[in-house]
Write a protein that holds these residues in place. Sequence first.
Motif, PDB file in Angstrom:
ATOM      1  N   MET A  23      46.389  33.445  15.562  1.00 23.51           N
ATOM      2  CA  MET A  23      45.157  32.435  16.427  1.00 23.51           C
ATOM      3  C   MET A  23      43.727  31.992  15.588  1.00 23.51           C
ATOM      4  O   MET A  23      43.565  30.766  14.809  1.00 23.51           O
ATOM      5  CB  MET A  23      44.210  33.405  17.231  1.00 23.51           C
ATOM      6  N   SER A  24      43.812  33.133  14.750  1.00 27.52           N
ATOM      7  CA  SER A  24      42.678  32.482  13.587  1.00 27.52           C
ATOM      8  C   SER A  24      43.132  31.573  12.442  1.00 27.52           C
ATOM      9  O   SER A  24      42.739  30.256  11.853  1.00 27.52           O
ATOM     10  CB  SER A  24      42.248  33.922  12.394  1.00 27.52           C
ATOM     11  N   VAL A  25      44.574  32.450  11.715  1.00 32.19           N
ATOM     12  CA  VAL A  25      45.081  30.744  11.162  1.00 32.19           C
ATOM     13  C   VAL A  25      45.554  29.905  11.507  1.00 32.19           C
ATOM     14  O   VAL A  25      46.013  28.170  10.844  1.00 32.19           O
ATOM     15  CB  VAL A  25      46.397  31.612  10.704  1.00 32.19           C
ATOM     16  N   HIS A  26      46.070  29.723  12.818  1.00 36.99           N
ATOM     17  CA  HIS A  26      46.113  28.309  13.622  1.00 36.99           C
ATOM     18  C   HIS A  26      44.969  27.754  14.378  1.00 36.99           C
ATOM     19  O   HIS A  26      44.822  26.448  15.322  1.00 36.99           O
ATOM     20  CB  HIS A  26      47.630  28.482  14.824  1.00 36.99           C
ATOM     21  N   GLY A  27      44.025  28.574  14.311  1.00 42.17           N
ATOM     22  CA  GLY A  27      42.370  27.666  14.921  1.00 42.17           C
ATOM     23  C   GLY A  27      42.643  28.224  16.483  1.00 42.17           C
ATOM     24  O   GLY A  27      42.279  26.610  16.766  1.00 42.17           O
ATOM     25  N   THR A  28      43.711  29.001  16.916  1.00 43.47           N
ATOM     26  CA  THR A  28      43.586  29.338  18.448  1.00 43.47           C
ATOM     27  C   THR A  28      43.101  29.091  18.854  1.00 43.47           C
ATOM     28  O   THR A  28      42.077  30.326  18.782  1.00 43.47           O
ATOM     29  CB  THR A  28      45.073  29.235  18.987  1.00 43.47           C
ATOM     30  N   LYS A  29      42.649  28.885  20.443  1.00 42.72           N
ATOM     31  CA  LYS A  29      41.209  29.689  21.105  1.00 42.72           C
ATOM     32  C   LYS A  29      41.875  30.527  22.305  1.00 42.72           C
ATOM     33  O   LYS A  29      43.275  30.017  22.585  1.00 42.72           O
ATOM     34  CB  LYS A  29      39.962  28.755  21.989  1.00 42.72           C
ATOM     35  N   GLY A 189      51.677  37.447  -1.461  1.00 46.54           N
ATOM     36  CA  GLY A 189      52.249  36.302  -1.140  1.00 46.54           C
ATOM     37  C   GLY A 189      51.611  35.103  -2.379  1.00 46.54           C
ATOM     38  O   GLY A 189      50.583  35.247  -3.135  1.00 46.54           O
ATOM     39  N   ILE A 190      52.392  33.696  -2.165  1.00 49.13           N
ATOM     40  CA  ILE A 190      52.361  32.918  -2.582  1.00 49.13           C
ATOM     41  C   ILE A 190      51.465  32.112  -1.924  1.00 49.13           C
ATOM     42  O   ILE A 190      52.126  31.535  -0.780  1.00 49.13           O
ATOM     43  CB  ILE A 190      53.367  32.186  -3.336  1.00 49.13           C
ATOM     44  N   PHE A 191      50.428  31.374  -2.119  1.00 44.21           N
ATOM     45  CA  PHE A 191      49.452  30.364  -1.271  1.00 44.21           C
ATOM     46  C   PHE A 191      49.294  29.271  -1.264  1.00 44.21           C
ATOM     47  O   PHE A 191      48.794  29.128  -2.467  1.00 44.21           O
ATOM     48  CB  PHE A 191      48.134  31.312  -0.455  1.00 44.21           C
ATOM     49  N   GLU A 192      49.166  28.151  -0.411  1.00 42.66           N
ATOM     50  CA  GLU A 192      48.622  26.642  -1.200  1.00 42.66           C
ATOM     51  C   GLU A 192      47.361  26.469  -0.471  1.00 42.66           C
ATOM     52  O   GLU A 192      47.126  27.126   0.769  1.00 42.66           O
ATOM     53  CB  GLU A 192      49.860  25.460  -0.466  1.00 42.66           C
ATOM     54  N   ILE A 193      46.590  26.238  -1.183  1.00 41.69           N
ATOM     55  CA  ILE A 193      44.891  26.311  -0.947  1.00 41.69           C
ATOM     56  C   ILE A 193      44.668  24.618  -0.660  1.00 41.69           C
ATOM     57  O   ILE A 193      44.455  23.726  -2.214  1.00 41.69           O
ATOM     58  CB  ILE A 193      43.856  26.841  -1.915  1.00 41.69           C
ATOM     59  N   ASN A 194      43.882  24.023   0.192  1.00 41.58           N
ATOM     60  CA  ASN A 194      43.476  23.145   0.519  1.00 41.58           C
ATOM     61  C   ASN A 194      44.719  22.130   0.217  1.00 41.58           C
ATOM     62  O   ASN A 194      44.127  20.918  -0.055  1.00 41.58           O
ATOM     63  CB  ASN A 194      42.091  22.868  -0.376  1.00 41.58           C
ATOM     64  N   GLY A 195      45.702  22.216   0.431  1.00 40.34           N
ATOM     65  CA  GLY A 195      46.887  21.229   0.174  1.00 40.34           C
ATOM     66  C   GLY A 195      47.058  20.819  -1.702  1.00 40.34           C
ATOM     67  O   GLY A 195      47.725  19.769  -1.727  1.00 40.34           O
ATOM     68  N   SER A 196      46.280  20.960  -2.396  1.00 36.87           N
ATOM     69  CA  SER A 196      46.148  20.899  -3.764  1.00 36.87           C
ATOM     70  C   SER A 196      45.675  22.001  -4.914  1.00 36.87           C
ATOM     71  O   SER A 196      46.197  22.006  -5.682  1.00 36.87           O
ATOM     72  CB  SER A 196      45.532  19.810  -3.934  1.00 36.87           C
ATOM     73  N   ALA A 197      46.301  23.296  -4.500  1.00 33.80           N
ATOM     74  CA  ALA A 197      46.698  24.379  -5.088  1.00 33.80           C
ATOM     75  C   ALA A 197      47.205  25.051  -4.840  1.00 33.80           C
ATOM     76  O   ALA A 197      47.395  25.785  -4.067  1.00 33.80           O
ATOM     77  CB  ALA A 197      45.413  24.585  -5.726  1.00 33.80           C
ATOM     78  N   LYS A 210      36.544  35.246  11.081  1.00 37.66           N
ATOM     79  CA  LYS A 210      38.192  34.653  11.299  1.00 37.66           C
ATOM     80  C   LYS A 210      38.079  34.079   9.395  1.00 37.66           C
ATOM     81  O   LYS A 210      38.243  32.613   9.866  1.00 37.66           O
ATOM     82  CB  LYS A 210      37.465  33.852  12.506  1.00 37.66           C
ATOM     83  N   LYS A 211      37.839  34.423   8.563  1.00 39.40           N
ATOM     84  CA  LYS A 211      38.141  34.604   7.891  1.00 39.40           C
ATOM     85  C   LYS A 211      39.670  34.658   7.366  1.00 39.40           C
ATOM     86  O   LYS A 211      39.419  36.068   6.847  1.00 39.40           O
ATOM     87  CB  LYS A 211      37.459  34.505   6.497  1.00 39.40           C
ATOM     88  N   ILE A 212      40.462  33.733   5.912  1.00 35.36           N
ATOM     89  CA  ILE A 212      41.795  34.921   5.307  1.00 35.36           C
ATOM     90  C   ILE A 212      40.869  34.688   3.978  1.00 35.36           C
ATOM     91  O   ILE A 212      40.387  34.362   3.665  1.00 35.36           O
ATOM     92  CB  ILE A 212      42.841  33.552   4.950  1.00 35.36           C
ATOM     93  N   TYR A 221      38.449  40.494 -10.590  1.00 35.11           N
ATOM     94  CA  TYR A 221      38.326  39.734  -9.720  1.00 35.11           C
ATOM     95  C   TYR A 221      37.830  39.988  -8.240  1.00 35.11           C
ATOM     96  O   TYR A 221      37.907  40.773  -7.214  1.00 35.11           O
ATOM     97  CB  TYR A 221      39.809  38.558  -9.135  1.00 35.11           C
ATOM     98  N   GLU A 222      36.634  39.119  -7.674  1.00 40.70           N
ATOM     99  CA  GLU A 222      36.551  38.893  -6.823  1.00 40.70           C
ATOM    100  C   GLU A 222      37.197  38.326  -5.682  1.00 40.70           C
ATOM    101  O   GLU A 222      38.392  37.925  -5.429  1.00 40.70           O
ATOM    102  CB  GLU A 222      34.919  38.594  -6.197  1.00 40.70           C
ATOM    103  N   PRO A 223      37.530  39.147  -3.936  1.00 40.45           N
ATOM    104  CA  PRO A 223      38.307  38.950  -2.894  1.00 40.45           C
ATOM    105  C   PRO A 223      37.451  37.034  -2.692  1.00 40.45           C
ATOM    106  O   PRO A 223      36.253  36.907  -2.819  1.00 40.45           O
ATOM    107  CB  PRO A 223      37.840  39.246  -1.771  1.00 40.45           C
ATOM    108  N   MET A 224      38.592  36.070  -2.198  1.00 41.22           N
ATOM    109  CA  MET A 224      38.173  34.420  -2.130  1.00 41.22           C
ATOM    110  C   MET A 224      38.523  34.652  -0.466  1.00 41.22           C
ATOM    111  O   MET A 224      39.114  35.229   0.183  1.00 41.22           O
ATOM    112  CB  MET A 224      38.907  34.014  -2.543  1.00 41.22           C
ATOM    113  N   TYR A 225      37.906  33.565  -0.195  1.00 43.90           N
ATOM    114  CA  TYR A 225      37.466  33.876   1.571  1.00 43.90           C
ATOM    115  C   TYR A 225      37.717  32.251   1.643  1.00 43.90           C
ATOM    116  O   TYR A 225      37.113  31.388   1.269  1.00 43.90           O
ATOM    117  CB  TYR A 225      36.150  34.716   2.056  1.00 43.90           C
ATOM    118  N   PHE A 226      38.676  32.184   2.680  1.00 40.42           N
ATOM    119  CA  PHE A 226      39.300  30.706   3.326  1.00 40.42           C
ATOM    120  C   PHE A 226      39.181  30.597   4.727  1.00 40.42           C
ATOM    121  O   PHE A 226      39.138  31.272   5.508  1.00 40.42           O
ATOM    122  CB  PHE A 226      40.255  30.477   2.620  1.00 40.42           C
TER     123      PHE A 226
END
Length: 239
Positions: A23-29, A189-197, A210-212, A221-226
């Motif tokens: 639900m968080s990933v898809h923005g589902t309520k 995993g391998i992740f695409e970030i903001n469609g460009s990285a 509700k952050k990834i 390295y610090e964790p990254m929140y998206f």
Amino acid sequence: MAKHAPQYYENLNYFNNQLNHLMSVHGTKQVDLVNALDIPKTTINGYVKGTSLPNMGNLQKLADYFNTLKSDLDLRFKKDADEQIDISPVYNQLTDIRKHKVYSYAKQQLDEQNSNLNEHRSIYLVGSSAAGLPLDYGDLDAELIDLSNIPAKADKAIHIKGDSMEPKIANNSIIFYHEQPTLEIGEIGIFEINGSAVTCKKYYVDYESKKIVLKSINPKYEPMYFNGEQVRILGKVVF
């Protein structure tokens, strides 16, 4: 299964975590699920709060809605999917001649499997992934290369730049991943970030915000929140 059995609560916790993650990933309520799946609001609320497990019909509806497998949502199905096949009851009923045929065939399959682990095969190397801050990668141009010892489940290879996943994944190494749109908590995993990285990280979810959360293995390295819409899972790293 009795509701007070330890296994019941393990299943309940697993389902609740997976549902909230999707639900968080898809923005589902919750209202989206109620309207789309024709499941009562109180029932959906129980699933989201982790107070009840779905029946088989509702589980299938949820799996179809998120375009995933029932075993990705419900531990009961995951265990069924992972269950090993025991051929001994059938084998023990065979005559000696037929047992010999079965053994010969199984030995042939094992030799072929072990041989395939060391032979070269072609796989697409799709550019580079950061193991640090996300790395711009353009369109991930693919190059067909020949490598040995490629994991059986690998679909693509990718070049790692950076030391954030050391010591498990070394800087400048080539790793392999299986293309899939979801991951379980803690998987690499391998992740695409903001469609460009693209970046390589361990996958977590902060359900309160509700952050990834993408975490490195290297503690410097610090964790990254998206936000969920900022991240697309390209696949699971396989070794």
